[in-house]
Design an enzyme around this catalytic site. Structure first.
Site, PDB file in Angstrom:
ATOM      1  N   HIS A 153       0.737  -0.932  -0.078  1.00  0.00           N
ATOM      2  CA  HIS A 153       0.129  -0.048  -0.003  1.00  0.00           C
ATOM      3  C   HIS A 153       1.255   0.855  -0.225  1.00  0.00           C
ATOM      4  CE1 HIS A 153      -2.996  -3.029   1.328  1.00  0.00           C
ATOM      5  NE2 HIS A 153      -4.092  -1.637   0.313  1.00  0.00           N
ATOM      6  N   LYS A 157      -0.621   4.812   4.793  1.00  0.00           N
ATOM      7  CA  LYS A 157      -1.554   4.289   5.506  1.00  0.00           C
ATOM      8  C   LYS A 157      -0.908   3.366   6.634  1.00  0.00           C
ATOM      9  CE  LYS A 157      -3.590  -0.676   4.677  1.00  0.00           C
ATOM     10  NZ  LYS A 157      -5.043   0.114   4.916  1.00  0.00           N
TER      11      LYS A 157
HETATM   12  P1  NAP Z   1      -6.818   9.356   3.992  1.00  0.00           P
HETATM   13  O1  NAP Z   1      -6.944  10.182   3.320  1.00  0.00           O
HETATM   14  O2  NAP Z   1      -5.843  10.069   5.045  1.00  0.00           O
HETATM   15  O3  NAP Z   1      -8.594  10.319   4.347  1.00  0.00           O
HETATM   16  C1  NAP Z   1      -8.925   9.861   6.058  1.00  0.00           C
HETATM   17  C2  NAP Z   1     -10.135  11.041   6.226  1.00  0.00           C
HETATM   18  O4  NAP Z   1     -10.757  10.622   7.530  1.00  0.00           O
HETATM   19  C3  NAP Z   1      -8.822  12.231   6.330  1.00  0.00           C
HETATM   20  O5  NAP Z   1      -9.733  13.268   5.431  1.00  0.00           O
HETATM   21  C4  NAP Z   1      -9.377  12.597   7.931  1.00  0.00           C
HETATM   22  O6  NAP Z   1      -9.381  14.151   8.270  1.00  0.00           O
HETATM   23  C5  NAP Z   1     -10.499  11.908   7.993  1.00  0.00           C
HETATM   24  N1  NAP Z   1     -11.024  12.309   9.613  1.00  0.00           N
HETATM   25  C6  NAP Z   1     -10.083  11.572  10.393  1.00  0.00           C
HETATM   26  N2  NAP Z   1     -11.168  11.897  11.262  1.00  0.00           N
HETATM   27  C7  NAP Z   1     -12.489  11.748  11.373  1.00  0.00           C
HETATM   28  C8  NAP Z   1     -13.607  12.014  12.388  1.00  0.00           C
HETATM   29  N3  NAP Z   1     -13.055  11.767  13.525  1.00  0.00           N
HETATM   30  N4  NAP Z   1     -14.354  11.937  11.630  1.00  0.00           N
HETATM   31  C9  NAP Z   1     -14.057  12.763  10.202  1.00  0.00           C
HETATM   32  N5  NAP Z   1     -13.146  12.284   9.025  1.00  0.00           N
HETATM   33  C10 NAP Z   1     -11.580  11.761  10.013  1.00  0.00           C
HETATM   34  O7  NAP Z   1      -7.219   7.779   4.033  1.00  0.00           O
HETATM   35  P2  NAP Z   1      -7.387   6.766   2.786  1.00  0.00           P
HETATM   36  O8  NAP Z   1      -6.781   6.923   1.703  1.00  0.00           O
HETATM   37  O9  NAP Z   1      -8.493   7.638   1.817  1.00  0.00           O
HETATM   38  O10 NAP Z   1      -8.458   6.354   3.973  1.00  0.00           O
HETATM   39  C11 NAP Z   1      -9.330   5.998   4.252  1.00  0.00           C
HETATM   40  C12 NAP Z   1      -9.605   4.839   4.988  1.00  0.00           C
HETATM   41  O11 NAP Z   1     -10.116   4.237   4.191  1.00  0.00           O
HETATM   42  C13 NAP Z   1      -7.938   3.878   5.770  1.00  0.00           C
HETATM   43  O12 NAP Z   1      -8.870   2.976   6.408  1.00  0.00           O
HETATM   44  C14 NAP Z   1      -8.369   2.910   4.475  1.00  0.00           C
HETATM   45  O13 NAP Z   1      -7.472   1.387   4.944  1.00  0.00           O
HETATM   46  C15 NAP Z   1      -9.457   2.324   4.278  1.00  0.00           C
HETATM   47  N6  NAP Z   1      -9.767   1.846   2.411  1.00  0.00           N
HETATM   48  C16 NAP Z   1     -10.544   1.518   2.295  1.00  0.00           C
HETATM   49  C17 NAP Z   1     -10.439   0.020   1.009  1.00  0.00           C
HETATM   50  C18 NAP Z   1     -11.572  -0.681   0.793  1.00  0.00           C
HETATM   51  O14 NAP Z   1     -11.644  -0.428  -0.203  1.00  0.00           O
HETATM   52  N7  NAP Z   1     -12.569  -0.405   1.997  1.00  0.00           N
HETATM   53  C19 NAP Z   1      -9.895   1.166   0.013  1.00  0.00           C
HETATM   54  C20 NAP Z   1      -9.244   2.268   0.381  1.00  0.00           C
HETATM   55  C21 NAP Z   1      -8.833   2.660   1.268  1.00  0.00           C
HETATM   56  P3  NAP Z   1      -7.736  14.347   8.292  1.00  0.00           P
HETATM   57  O15 NAP Z   1      -6.278  13.990   7.328  1.00  0.00           O
HETATM   58  O16 NAP Z   1      -7.599  16.360   8.644  1.00  0.00           O
HETATM   59  O17 NAP Z   1      -7.633  13.974  10.135  1.00  0.00           O
END
Ligand code: NAP
Length: 263
Positions: A153, A157
């Protein structure tokens, strides 16, 4: 029309999901959530200038101000459990992509959803190809019990191993049980060299800039090997599954773990 909330809308996945929901005719985005947002409306972002959608910084405000059917969650492992529980308690069906849930958290949420007869989905991977990769790996494990999982990844992450790797390991363990691999006398000269252990199989987590989400399940046997690999090159690869999840949870009365159970 399915009314949708997106938690984590500023993140990489949340932003992709926001665009997907806005593009679909049967979905209506009724609000987005980010605790650190200074904006109050999505139209304050240049790319969403023509939208009129409230930005919430507290989940308690959402239920007071808008009626939502579905809560899409792409946030961080620390808050996703609390969000999912909150959504179920307030009659909003969760569609959760955030990874890092423990098995007992998933079980608790399933029980909670049964109590309230609220449909929902937690999917460690929304890419259809990744689901097939897991299913093929489970099938192969009937014949090839020796296996190592490599998940790769992007370097931002937060959790390791990935939810997909854990789910794959669980599915493999279902068919082959506990099986200690490698040399029983093996010693690591650098701790962690052999990766994490799940029911005797090793999981290796690679984190590098430039990667999105990739996994290789490598089987070894006498004189032959089999490698099953899936690559998500772009975050749009997850959106067919997210959209399907939003539609399917409307017909469910319980939380389901894994997109494969809805296909
Ligand atoms: P990311 O870019 O870091 O996004 C996470 C977001 O959540 C950030 O904007 C963060 O804000 C926000 N956040 C933090 N605390 C929060 C809260 N209390 N309420 C609402 N928002 C909040 O990460 P990403 O790559 O999008 O991934 C997000 C998640 O999805 C991870 O757990 C990843 O493993 C998962 N994922 C899943 C799949 C799937 O197919 N299921 C695929 C890809 C990723 P700040 O940055 O301002 O802190």
């Amino acid at each position: 029309m399915i009314k949708i909330i997106i938690a984590g809308f500023k993140g990489k996945m949340g932003l992709t999901a926001t665009k997907m929901v806005l593009d679909r005719e049967n979905f209506e985005l009724v609000g987005v959530l980010d605790p650190f947002a200074v904006e109050t409306n999505l139209n304050q972002f240049a790319e969403f200038a023509n939208e009129d959608i409230p930005v919430f910084t507290k989940k308690e405000e959402i239920v007071k101000q808008v009626a939502a059917d579905v809560w899409i969650d792409f946030t961080i492992p620390k808050v996703a459990y609390e969000h999912t529980k909150y959504a179920i308690e307030h009659g909003i069906r969760p569609v959760v992509g955030t990874t890092g849930f423990t098995e007992s958290q998933v079980q608790e949420l399933i029980v909670e959803s049964q109590k309230r007869q609220i449909g929902g989905l937690i999917a460690p991977n929304f890419a259809i190809g990744a689901i097939l990769m897991m299913q093929f790996a489970q099938k192969a494990a009937h014949y090839f019990p020796d296996v190592e999982i490599m998940e790769l990844h992007h370097d931002q992450k937060l959790d390791a191993p990935s939810g997909t790797a854990v789910k794959t390991a669980e599915m493999i363990a279902e068919v082959r049980g506990h099986h200690q691999q490698g040399n029983p006398a093996e010693k690591e000269s650098i701790p962690g060299a052999r990766g994490a252990d799940f029911e005797g199989m090793k999981i290796h987590s690679v984190r590098l800039p430039g990667l999105v989400a990739h996994q290789q399940v490598q089987f070894g046997s006498v004189g032959e090997g089999l490698t099953i690999r899936h690559d998500s090159y772009d975050r749009t690869s997850f959106m067919t599954g997210v959209a399907l999840g939003c539609e399917k949870v409307m017909e469910l009365d319980v939380l389901v773990y894994g997109l494969e159970n809805l296909l």
